[in-house]
Motif scaffolding. Structure first.
Motif, short mmCIF file in Angstrom:
data_model
loop_
_atom_site.label_atom_id
_atom_site.label_comp_id
_atom_site.label_asym_id
_atom_site.label_seq_id
_atom_site.Cartn_x
_atom_site.Cartn_y
_atom_site.Cartn_z
N SER A 54 -0.85 -10.80 -5.91
CA SER A 54 -0.59 -10.51 -7.28
C SER A 54 -1.70 -9.46 -7.63
CB SER A 54 -0.90 -11.63 -8.19
OG SER A 54 -2.36 -12.20 -7.88
N ASP A 58 2.65 -5.22 -11.98
CA ASP A 58 3.53 -5.81 -12.58
C ASP A 58 4.32 -6.76 -11.39
OD1 ASP A 58 5.53 -4.14 -12.07
OD2 ASP A 58 5.13 -3.28 -14.22
N GLU A 59 5.31 -7.51 -11.63
CA GLU A 59 6.22 -8.11 -10.44
C GLU A 59 6.86 -7.33 -9.83
OE1 GLU A 59 6.90 -11.43 -9.33
OE2 GLU A 59 4.86 -11.49 -9.99
N SER A 60 7.18 -5.86 -10.56
CA SER A 60 7.81 -4.92 -9.73
C SER A 60 6.91 -4.07 -8.67
CB SER A 60 8.47 -3.72 -10.54
OG SER A 60 7.56 -3.22 -11.19
N LYS A 62 4.62 -5.89 -6.83
CA LYS A 62 4.08 -7.01 -6.12
C LYS A 62 3.83 -6.68 -4.66
CE LYS A 62 3.13 -11.39 -7.11
NZ LYS A 62 4.08 -12.48 -7.33
N MET A 92 1.82 -14.95 -10.39
CA MET A 92 3.06 -13.92 -11.09
C MET A 92 2.32 -13.11 -12.03
SD MET A 92 5.45 -15.68 -9.10
CE MET A 92 6.80 -14.80 -9.49
N ARG A 93 3.10 -11.82 -11.96
CA ARG A 93 2.31 -10.71 -12.94
C ARG A 93 3.54 -10.21 -13.89
NH1 ARG A 93 -1.79 -8.03 -11.72
NH2 ARG A 93 -1.60 -7.72 -14.18
N PRO A 94 4.22 -11.11 -14.61
CA PRO A 94 5.47 -10.58 -15.39
C PRO A 94 4.62 -9.63 -16.57
CG PRO A 94 5.04 -12.95 -15.61
CD PRO A 94 4.26 -12.51 -14.68
N HIS A 106 8.75 -20.65 -3.88
CA HIS A 106 8.23 -19.43 -4.32
C HIS A 106 7.05 -19.08 -3.21
CE1 HIS A 106 5.89 -16.12 -5.99
NE2 HIS A 106 4.77 -16.96 -5.96
N THR A 110 6.61 -15.87 -0.77
CA THR A 110 5.59 -14.93 -0.99
C THR A 110 4.54 -14.85 0.19
OG1 THR A 110 4.24 -14.00 -2.43
CG2 THR A 110 3.64 -16.34 -2.15
#
Length: 290
Positions: A54, A58-60, A62, A92-94, A106, A110
């Motif tokens: 993380s 952000d999630e994109s 990761k 998570m980093r939304p 998940h 990961t």
């Protein structure tokens, strides 16, 4: 640089680690600058690097930090064979926020992604469950880590942001070598909740995250009179004093100060030469007691 045993394993790492998170957040330096910082850390004798899936924008984005470390190790001119990379999974980093996700599905995914991001040619040195998710039991969330150890994808397992009771439950699932909880002059909870004492008694490595209070607070260390006074007396930075103070707390403590500049990691390593007397440690304790 002195060595510290990693938990109850036969692995020894440097007495100071490198926290790589600042190299991958939104305020990250250039890739070349970050790799130079990691290479300098290795030159100085650091053999323990802390990261997480993380540590990204952000999630994109990761696994950015893991890929960066892998690239730095692969391009290092010296011998990096003894470097231990400790990563984490479970956040998570939304949109740049931080959300816990202990879903076993998940975590399986990961762990595999971290394995690939770190090179995919040897087990992850240390994989840490980043923070317990109340939506899942610790036993459920750590099952994927146990499976990954059996499959040869993870060598050692650690936990982060865990209480003593949670650590004990985790150890019933899989061997645990390290605990990473917040610990700094403003947040001394590990001293009072039993975690630090438990780690020392059980020979678990304790990794204090945010040792300087984080990006918003680290500049305020200068405002703690005893720390500022000791820094002046010893002709070192306030950061060196804090790292020396953390080291004095227990032989199981392995500081992992973050760095995104070469000067920062050089200063952190210099802290290993700073010795605080029992009286000086007590003075810091008294002045930072909440």
């Amino acid at each position: 640089m002195g060595k510290k045993q990693l938990g109850n394993t036969d692995v020894y790492v440097s007495g100071m680690g490198l926290g790589a998170m600042p190299m991958s957040l939104s305020s990250r330096p250039s890739e070349s600058e970050s790799i130079s910082v990691i290479h300098r850390a290795l030159d100085l004798g650091i053999t323990f690097i802390d990261t997480a899936d993380s540590y990204c924008k952000d999630e994109s984005d990761k696994h950015h930090n893991e890929r960066l470390i892998c690239q730095a190790l692969q391009t290092y001119n010296g011998d990096a064979s003894d470097v231990v990379v400790a990563t984490k999974g479970g956040l998570m980093r939304p949109q740049g926020s931080w959300i816990r996700n202990g879903n076993p599905k998940h975590l399986r995914e990961t762990i595999h992604a971290s394995f690939e991001a770190l090179g995919g040619n040897k087990p992850i040195d240390v994989w840490q469950y980043h923070a317990p998710d109340p939506n899942y039991t610790i036993e459920e969330s750590l099952a994927p880590a146990k499976e990954a150890v059996a499959a040869g994808m993870i060598k050692f397992v650690g936990v982060s942001n865990f209480s003593v009771e949670q650590i004990q439950r985790a150890r019933d699932v899989v061997d645990i070598v390290s605990v990473q909880n917040q610990y700094n002059p403003w947040h001394r909870q590990p001293e009072f909740d039993g975690v630090l004492e438990y780690c020392e008694k059980e020979n678990l490595t304790f990794l204090p995250w945010s040792p300087f209070g984080g990006s918003r607070r680290h500049k305020n260390l200068q405002d703690i009179p005893v720390i500022a006074k000791l820094a002046k007396e010893k002709s070192v930075s306030v950061y060196c004093i804090v790292l020396a103070w953390l080291h004095s707390k227990s032989p199981c403590v392995l500081p992992i100060p973050g760095a995104s500049k070469i000067s920062s990691i050089e200063d952190s390593v210099h802290a290993l030469e700073v010795k605080l007397s029992h009286d000086q440690v007590q003075r810091i304790d008294r002045e930072t007691a909440s």
